[in-house]
Design a protein around this motif. Structure first.
Motif, mmCIF file in Angstrom:
data_model
loop_
_atom_site.group_PDB
_atom_site.id
_atom_site.type_symbol
_atom_site.label_atom_id
_atom_site.label_comp_id
_atom_site.label_asym_id
_atom_site.label_seq_id
_atom_site.Cartn_x
_atom_site.Cartn_y
_atom_site.Cartn_z
ATOM 1 N N TRP A 149 5.817 -40.261 32.570
ATOM 2 C CA TRP A 149 7.028 -41.075 32.754
ATOM 3 C C TRP A 149 6.662 -42.551 32.869
ATOM 4 C CZ3 TRP A 149 10.060 -37.562 36.735
ATOM 5 C CH2 TRP A 149 10.628 -36.503 36.023
ATOM 6 N N THR B 288 8.428 -30.623 27.637
ATOM 7 C CA THR B 288 9.707 -31.246 27.305
ATOM 8 C C THR B 288 10.144 -32.244 28.381
ATOM 9 O OG1 THR B 288 10.269 -29.140 26.281
ATOM 10 C CG2 THR B 288 12.040 -30.743 26.494
ATOM 11 N N ILE B 289 10.065 -31.827 29.651
ATOM 12 C CA ILE B 289 10.543 -32.707 30.723
ATOM 13 C C ILE B 289 9.651 -33.946 30.848
ATOM 14 C CG2 ILE B 289 10.922 -32.883 33.225
ATOM 15 C CD1 ILE B 289 11.662 -29.869 33.147
ATOM 16 N N SER B 290 8.330 -33.742 30.697
ATOM 17 C CA SER B 290 7.423 -34.869 30.917
ATOM 18 C C SER B 290 7.525 -35.945 29.839
ATOM 19 C CB SER B 290 5.973 -34.377 30.993
ATOM 20 O OG SER B 290 5.834 -33.439 32.021
ATOM 21 N N LEU C 168 4.672 -29.729 36.678
ATOM 22 C CA LEU C 168 5.383 -30.995 36.445
ATOM 23 C C LEU C 168 4.807 -32.120 37.291
ATOM 24 C CD1 LEU C 168 9.149 -30.058 36.113
ATOM 25 C CD2 LEU C 168 7.655 -31.097 34.401
ATOM 26 N N THR D 98 8.448 -48.030 26.374
ATOM 27 C CA THR D 98 9.801 -48.425 25.974
ATOM 28 C C THR D 98 9.951 -49.933 26.038
ATOM 29 O OG1 THR D 98 10.561 -46.373 26.965
ATOM 30 C CG2 THR D 98 12.249 -47.951 26.337
ATOM 31 N N MET E 116 10.329 -36.599 28.115
ATOM 32 C CA MET E 116 11.732 -36.904 27.854
ATOM 33 C C MET E 116 12.103 -38.363 28.054
ATOM 34 S SD MET E 116 13.816 -35.268 26.557
ATOM 35 C CE MET E 116 13.739 -33.537 26.581
ATOM 36 N N LEU E 117 11.330 -39.062 28.902
ATOM 37 C CA LEU E 117 11.775 -40.369 29.371
ATOM 38 C C LEU E 117 12.086 -41.352 28.237
ATOM 39 C CD1 LEU E 117 12.092 -41.681 32.260
ATOM 40 C CD2 LEU E 117 10.178 -43.065 31.534
ATOM 41 N N GLY E 118 11.179 -41.436 27.255
ATOM 42 C CA GLY E 118 11.364 -42.413 26.188
ATOM 43 C C GLY E 118 12.633 -42.154 25.385
ATOM 44 N N ILE E 119 12.885 -40.876 25.062
ATOM 45 C CA ILE E 119 14.070 -40.528 24.266
ATOM 46 C C ILE E 119 15.338 -40.970 24.995
ATOM 47 C CG2 ILE E 119 15.361 -38.637 23.174
ATOM 48 C CD1 ILE E 119 12.888 -37.073 22.912
ATOM 49 N N TRP E 120 15.323 -40.845 26.329
ATOM 50 C CA TRP E 120 16.501 -41.160 27.117
ATOM 51 C C TRP E 120 16.572 -42.650 27.452
ATOM 52 C CZ3 TRP E 120 16.249 -42.928 32.247
ATOM 53 C CH2 TRP E 120 17.498 -43.066 32.868
ATOM 54 N N LEU E 121 15.391 -43.249 27.669
ATOM 55 C CA LEU E 121 15.353 -44.644 28.122
ATOM 56 C C LEU E 121 15.793 -45.624 27.032
ATOM 57 C CD1 LEU E 121 14.647 -45.674 30.895
ATOM 58 C CD2 LEU E 121 12.353 -46.201 30.107
ATOM 59 N N VAL E 122 15.523 -45.298 25.758
ATOM 60 C CA VAL E 122 15.923 -46.216 24.684
ATOM 61 C C VAL E 122 17.450 -46.383 24.660
ATOM 62 C CG1 VAL E 122 15.890 -46.653 22.197
ATOM 63 C CG2 VAL E 122 13.838 -45.840 23.329
ATOM 64 N N LEU F 89 8.672 -26.130 29.114
ATOM 65 C CA LEU F 89 9.452 -26.955 30.040
ATOM 66 C C LEU F 89 8.628 -28.148 30.529
ATOM 67 C CD1 LEU F 89 11.408 -24.281 32.111
ATOM 68 C CD2 LEU F 89 12.389 -26.071 30.661
ATOM 69 N N VAL F 90 7.364 -27.917 30.861
ATOM 70 C CA VAL F 90 6.531 -29.034 31.323
ATOM 71 C C VAL F 90 6.397 -30.081 30.223
ATOM 72 C CG1 VAL F 90 4.197 -29.720 32.020
ATOM 73 C CG2 VAL F 90 5.254 -27.712 33.053
ATOM 74 N N VAL G 155 8.272 -36.582 19.546
ATOM 75 C CA VAL G 155 7.304 -37.287 20.379
ATOM 76 C C VAL G 155 6.257 -36.324 20.906
ATOM 77 C CG1 VAL G 155 8.379 -39.360 21.241
ATOM 78 C CG2 VAL G 155 9.053 -37.150 22.194
ATOM 79 N N GLY G 156 5.042 -36.760 20.917
ATOM 80 C CA GLY G 156 3.964 -35.901 21.410
ATOM 81 C C GLY G 156 2.723 -36.161 20.609
ATOM 82 N N MET H 262 17.833 -34.730 22.692
ATOM 83 C CA MET H 262 17.313 -34.405 24.017
ATOM 84 C C MET H 262 17.866 -33.060 24.489
ATOM 85 S SD MET H 262 17.356 -37.157 27.040
ATOM 86 C CE MET H 262 17.953 -36.532 28.582
ATOM 87 N N PHE I 178 11.195 -43.257 19.160
ATOM 88 C CA PHE I 178 11.045 -42.557 20.427
ATOM 89 C C PHE I 178 11.483 -41.096 20.331
ATOM 90 C CE2 PHE I 178 10.136 -46.726 21.941
ATOM 91 C CZ PHE I 178 9.241 -46.497 22.966
ATOM 92 N N VAL I 179 12.074 -40.704 19.201
ATOM 93 C CA VAL I 179 12.301 -39.273 18.965
ATOM 94 C C VAL I 179 11.129 -38.685 18.189
ATOM 95 C CG1 VAL I 179 13.687 -37.617 17.667
ATOM 96 C CG2 VAL I 179 14.814 -39.274 19.131
ATOM 97 N N THR I 180 10.671 -39.395 17.158
ATOM 98 C CA THR I 180 9.675 -38.795 16.268
ATOM 99 C C THR I 180 8.228 -39.100 16.666
ATOM 100 O OG1 THR I 180 9.858 -40.646 14.743
ATOM 101 C CG2 THR I 180 11.238 -38.757 14.295
ATOM 102 N N GLY I 181 7.999 -40.005 17.609
ATOM 103 C CA GLY I 181 6.665 -40.200 18.151
ATOM 104 C C GLY I 181 5.663 -40.874 17.235
#
Lengths: 221, 275
Positions: free
Chosen positions: A58, B127-129, A50, A65, B131-137, B124-125, B87-88, A23, A81-84
């Motif tokens: 989100w 990456t930030i949008s 954003l 998740t 990000m949730l899954g990477i952090w939430l796990v 930035l848009v 992710v994407g 991240m 959740f990193v590699t999608g």
């Protein structure tokens, strides 16, 4: 004395370290570009961009998740959740591996199997994309040939046909009601399409769990 | 330094990031393989699992390469290379890029090349949008897993059924999705259906774009799925013969490829978008 760490605990510890590091690194990319080329972001436009994007993704991310972590197992979740590409690649891959090995997803063997399948799938995907990037010039005319386009457009139906047979036939008692409900909804409600199928996954999962609970209580299963 | 979307520096940064992500996959693979030996699992079967996973991944991965190529026309090669290795997805990155640019009065694919500032905003848009899954796990993954575990301790049979129900629920949603355009059969006028989808104008404004489809085009995914399902059934029957047991490793990749191949004549037969 400290309790020895179980395998699952160590997966959670390592996964947390890896995911948080990735991240930070992903954030470092725009920061590095801004510094190297001597620009600052357009903050107002960033905020507007954003607000248009983040709330929706989100919400989807949070739902995904909660829905996918119990299915993917611990190691599989950190990686996926990193590699999608979860629903179109990692999930089917893990499901097929569990089925092939006849292990339950909730057992430690299941955890190990799904992690192995998802890790191999991630590695192969990354390598194929690298190959694609290196060979982009000769590959572009081949891969964007109009004759191949329908094949890639229909990848999801081609994937879930095979996967569906394997799973529905094994659990047909649980499957009848949700399959009928989802068919009816997708045929009759125009708003349900490729863009909204992700939202229907948790709806369908909750409904199936409710159906399964009733059948289980009645002793049908 | 003069910026452009395919600047070598961008390739270097993206290459490094992808190496880290690859490192994570290798790390977890080695860790799980070690554990499988400790648990005394059949290593022959583990090898087969790895082989199946690798073969099955090829077609979907090639589809991702196609998305990278498509996006690279407007965003350069490094950005989609990174975004689709982590992710994407094609549709997500397109929406995020357009939202970021439309706030700056531009759109993806407009004539002018991206400036460094626009590029940073897009990044930035995106990456930030996502990000949730990477952090939430890491944040709640352990709690979710423990919840499953305590359910198993209370009632192992129900925990197993619960797991199957989750899988079936997900598969049902996608089976339903396959039928989402069947209604074109009866909504068509003179064999043609007009559908509106949102797009972006040159100046970044959101606009409605008209698309025309043949009435029978909704049957293409349905028939594709049927072909794939039938091939799976045939594989399942053949697997029962001891000589053909090896098919079990290839059943899913074979049905996937067969379905995709069938989509080519099916699309020619039923039609798709009318240009």
């Amino acid at each position: 004395m400290k309790k020895p760490m179980t395998y699952i605990d160590s997966v959670h510890r390592d996964g947390t370290i890896w995911n948080l590091s990735v991240m930070v690194l992903l954030f470092a990319f725009p920061v590095a570009v801004a510094m190297i080329f001597g620009v600052t972001p357009d903050w107002n436009a960033l905020l507007v961009g954003l607000i248009a994007t983040a709330p929706m993704y989100w919400t989807v991310g949070a739902i995904e998740t909660v829905t996918y972590v119990p299915m993917l197992g611990a190691g599989g979740s950190y990686l996926s959740f990193v590699t999608g590409n979860i629903s179109n690649l990692k999930m089917p891959c893990a499901l097929n591996a569990l089925e092939q090995n006849e292990v339950s997803a909730s057992s430690e063997e299941g955890e190990v199997i799904s992690t192995i399948a998802i890790a191999v799938s991630s590695i192969v995907t990354t390598l194929i994309i690298i190959l694609g990037v290196i060979l982009i010039v000769p590959l572009t005319p081949v891969l964007s040939a109009p004759v191949l386009q329908p094949a890639f457009e229909q990848m999801l139906p081609a994937l879930f046909g095979g996967l569906g047979v394997a799973f529905v036939s094994k659990n047909w008692k649980i499957a009848v009601a949700p399959v009928i409900l989802m068919l009816a909804l997708f045929v009759c409600v125009p708003a349900l399409n490729e863009g909204t199928v992700g939202i229907m996954v948790p709806v369908s999962a909750l409904f199936t769990i409710a159906v399964a609970r009733i059948l289980y209580k009645k002793g049908v299963l | 330094m003069a910026f452009h979307i395919n600047h070598p520096v961008l390739f270097i940064i993206v290459g490094l990031l992808i190496a880290v992500v690859l490192g994570q996959s290798v790390y977890f693979l080695v860790k799980a393989l070690k554990r499988s030996k400790e648990l005394g699992m059949d290593q022959q079967k583990i090898k087969k699992t790895m082989k199946t996973a690798a073969i099955f991944t090829i077609a979907p991965a090639v589809a991702i390469v196609i998305s990278v190529i498509t996006l690279s026309k407007n965003l350069g090669l490094p950005l989609p290379w990174l975004r689709l290795s982590v992710v994407g997805s094609m549709s997500y990155e397109t929406i995020a890029a357009n939202n970021a640019l439309s706030a700056m009065g531009q759109s993806l694919g407009s004539a002018t090349a991206l400036t460094a500032q626009q590029y940073v905003n897009v990044l930035l848009v995106m990456t930030i949008s996502i990000m949730l899954g990477i952090w939430l796990v890491p944040a709640i993954g352990k709690k979710l897993q423990n919840g499953m575990k305590s359910m198993e301790n209370r009632d192992a049979k129900w925990a197993d059924t619960f797991q199957s129900a989750l899988f079936i629920g997900m598969i049902s949603a996608f089976l339903g999705f396959v039928f989402c355009n069947v209604s074109r059969l009866w909504t068509a006028e003179n064999g043609i259906v007009t559908e509106m989808s949102s797009g972006f104008a040159e100046n970044g404004d959101k606009i409605q774009v008209e698309k025309l489809f043949t009435a029978a085009s909704g049957l293409v995914p349905v028939c594709t799925m049927v072909v794939s399902a039938l091939v799976m059934v045939v594989c399942g029957l053949l697997m029962r013969k001891p000589k053909l047991k090896w098919l079990s490793e290839y059943a899913l990749p074979i049905s996937l490829i067969a379905g995709m191949a069938a989509a080519i004549p099916l699309t020619a037969l039923f039609g798709m978008e009318v240009k």
